[in-house]
Write a protein that holds these residues in place. Structure first.
Motif, PDB file in Angstrom:
ATOM      1  N   GLN A  67       0.767  -1.207  -0.011  1.00 37.24           N
ATOM      2  CA  GLN A  67      -0.061  -0.035  -0.208  1.00 37.24           C
ATOM      3  C   GLN A  67       0.804   1.267   0.028  1.00 37.24           C
ATOM      4  OE1 GLN A  67      -0.397  -2.609   1.730  1.00 37.24           O
ATOM      5  NE2 GLN A  67      -2.560  -3.081   2.612  1.00 37.24           N
ATOM      6  N   THR A 118       2.523   1.495  -3.641  1.00 36.17           N
ATOM      7  CA  THR A 118       1.667   1.712  -4.760  1.00 36.17           C
ATOM      8  C   THR A 118       0.731   3.156  -4.643  1.00 36.17           C
ATOM      9  OG1 THR A 118       0.144   0.320  -3.888  1.00 36.17           O
ATOM     10  CG2 THR A 118       1.510  -0.610  -5.423  1.00 36.17           C
ATOM     11  N   TYR A 140       1.451   5.847  -7.332  1.00 32.04           N
ATOM     12  CA  TYR A 140       1.055   5.724  -8.690  1.00 32.04           C
ATOM     13  C   TYR A 140      -0.291   5.456  -8.969  1.00 32.04           C
ATOM     14  CZ  TYR A 140       6.089   5.080  -8.359  1.00 32.04           C
ATOM     15  OH  TYR A 140       7.526   5.199  -8.102  1.00 32.04           O
ATOM     16  N   SER A 175      -1.306   3.604 -11.651  1.00 36.71           N
ATOM     17  CA  SER A 175      -1.343   2.421 -12.346  1.00 36.71           C
ATOM     18  C   SER A 175       0.032   1.752 -12.395  1.00 36.71           C
ATOM     19  CB  SER A 175      -2.018   2.290 -13.522  1.00 36.71           C
ATOM     20  OG  SER A 175      -1.302   3.145 -14.388  1.00 36.71           O
ATOM     21  N   LYS A 176       0.178   0.568 -12.800  1.00 38.18           N
ATOM     22  CA  LYS A 176       1.431  -0.013 -13.263  1.00 38.18           C
ATOM     23  C   LYS A 176       2.176   0.803 -14.165  1.00 38.18           C
ATOM     24  CE  LYS A 176       0.452  -4.716 -11.716  1.00 38.18           C
ATOM     25  NZ  LYS A 176       0.377  -6.229 -12.526  1.00 38.18           N
ATOM     26  N   ARG A 202       5.838  -2.337  -9.517  1.00 39.71           N
ATOM     27  CA  ARG A 202       4.744  -2.972 -10.394  1.00 39.71           C
ATOM     28  C   ARG A 202       4.316  -4.094  -9.758  1.00 39.71           C
ATOM     29  NH1 ARG A 202       8.092  -0.805 -14.639  1.00 39.71           N
ATOM     30  NH2 ARG A 202       8.946  -2.840 -14.849  1.00 39.71           N
ATOM     31  N   PHE A 226       1.632  -4.130  -6.974  1.00 36.48           N
ATOM     32  CA  PHE A 226       0.369  -3.878  -7.095  1.00 36.48           C
ATOM     33  C   PHE A 226      -0.681  -5.159  -6.881  1.00 36.48           C
ATOM     34  CE2 PHE A 226       1.539   0.128  -9.033  1.00 36.48           C
ATOM     35  CZ  PHE A 226       0.472   0.870  -9.175  1.00 36.48           C
ATOM     36  N   ASP A 227      -0.024  -6.245  -6.941  1.00 37.84           N
ATOM     37  CA  ASP A 227      -0.679  -7.527  -7.033  1.00 37.84           C
ATOM     38  C   ASP A 227      -0.375  -8.254  -5.666  1.00 37.84           C
ATOM     39  OD1 ASP A 227      -1.285  -7.249  -9.860  1.00 37.84           O
ATOM     40  OD2 ASP A 227       0.427  -7.952 -10.450  1.00 37.84           O
ATOM     41  N   ASP A 261      -1.166  -8.508  -1.531  1.00 40.82           N
ATOM     42  CA  ASP A 261      -2.008  -7.930  -0.546  1.00 40.82           C
ATOM     43  C   ASP A 261      -2.110  -9.020   0.539  1.00 40.82           C
ATOM     44  OD1 ASP A 261      -3.960  -6.908   1.198  1.00 40.82           O
ATOM     45  OD2 ASP A 261      -5.582  -7.204  -0.027  1.00 40.82           O
TER      46      ASP A 261
END
Length: 312
Positions: free
Chosen positions: A206, A209, A212, A214-215, A236, A239-240, A242
């Motif tokens: 968190q 990212t 930004y 988006s990636k 990047r 982002f995936d 969590d």
């Protein structure tokens, strides 16, 4: 080249998210009540296992290489020497961002002296300049996702070692290594007996990212300080990632060891996050910062040993 300003803002405003989300597991199922949070002056875990806390072992060190995605991974195993035991519980240590296997040596040596094998290794491409890294790998290709894959490969390999009691394998990690250990522990609930998390960077995804939309906005290179360059893949891939929404899914036991004066990982937010696990203890070491040494490391070692004896 763009400064990765948010990389270590884990102790700042973004971690206030924990206070809002850490009351109930994301699955909607009520988690089993965790052990009450304790401080360095609080209660210790009560050992329920059968290992002898008073035993002291000689220790054998063994250089062991693993492999993942074409990279050789360097590590050192610390193995208790015994005339009566051939297989021991194992702790695999995941070092923090930019560090190397040396970060886990102080813990590995002490664990092995008390009858627990330990393995500490260099993440491929996971060390900053000046920190020797004997593994293959390129820092520009390193990320939390690649490190989770590397730790997974180490875990898979370790389960084949003849000195390992495969019923009792634990993951340990500090800072980003704590995030990586959590990622792999969540993916291996039947093979990872428990986790020892030291000032874990659970909210790094968190924090990073948030810079930004988006990636696509992430530049090809990111700088961390004046001498440490990372590839854009580092941000990047986050982002995936969590782990927060999944903590309640982990059935094993967890102990979290945190410094009260940590200016990178917020102690209050990590304590809140600890309640998302089904069975977690939170230990606050007063006066410790981001990383343990001296008397603070000694207390961390003791908390780790208490946990291991209680769960083997």
């Amino acid at each position: 080249m763009k400064k990765l300003i948010a990389l270590w803002m884990i102790g700042m405003a973004l971690l206030s998210l924990a206070a809002c989300s850490a009351k109930t597991p994301a699955t909607g199922t009520e988690a089993a009540a965790p052990t009450a949070a304790v401080t360095e002056n609080g209660t210790e875990a009560t050992a329920t296992g059968t290992r002898d806390r008073n035993a002291v072992y000689e220790v054998e060190t063994r250089e062991i290489w693993c492999e993942n995605n074409g990279n050789r991974i360097y590590g050192i195993a610390y193995i208790p020497v015994s005339k009566t035991e051939t297989a021991f519980p194992l702790v695999i240590h995941a070092h923090g961002m930019g560090s190397n296997h040396r970060a886990g040596v102080g813990f590995a040596e002490r664990y092995a002296e008390k009858g627990f094998a330990a393995y500490t290794f260099d993440f491929p491409g996971g060390s900053r300049p000046g920190n020797e890294n004997k593994s293959d790998g390129d820092p520009l290709k390193n990320s939390a996702v690649t490190e989770a894959s590397d730790l997974q490969a180490v875990l898979d390999t370790a389960l084949t070692w003849d000195f390992v009691d495969t019923r009792h394998v634990f993951l340990e990690g500090g800072s980003m290594g704590g995030l990586i250990a959590t990622m792999v522990g969540l993916d291996n609930p039947d093979r990872v007996k428990g986790m020892i998390l030291q000032y874990p960077a659970l909210y790094m995804p968190q924090a990073v990212t948030a810079n930004y939309k988006s990636k696509d906005e992430v530049p090809e290179t990111l700088s961390f300080g004046d001498d440490y360059t990372l590839g854009g893949v580092f941000a990047r891939d986050l982002f995936d990632v969590d782990v927060i929404s999944r903590l309640g899914d982990y059935p094993g036991k967890v102990t979290i060891i945190q410094g009260s004066e940590d200016n990178l990982v917020s102690a209050s937010s990590i304590e809140e996050a600890s309640h998302l696990f089904r069975n977690a203890e939170f230990h606050l070491i007063e006066g410790a910062g981001h990383g343990f040494d001296g008397e603070h490391q000694e207390k961390a070692v003791q908390y780790g040993l208490d946990f291991l004896f209680a769960n083997t």
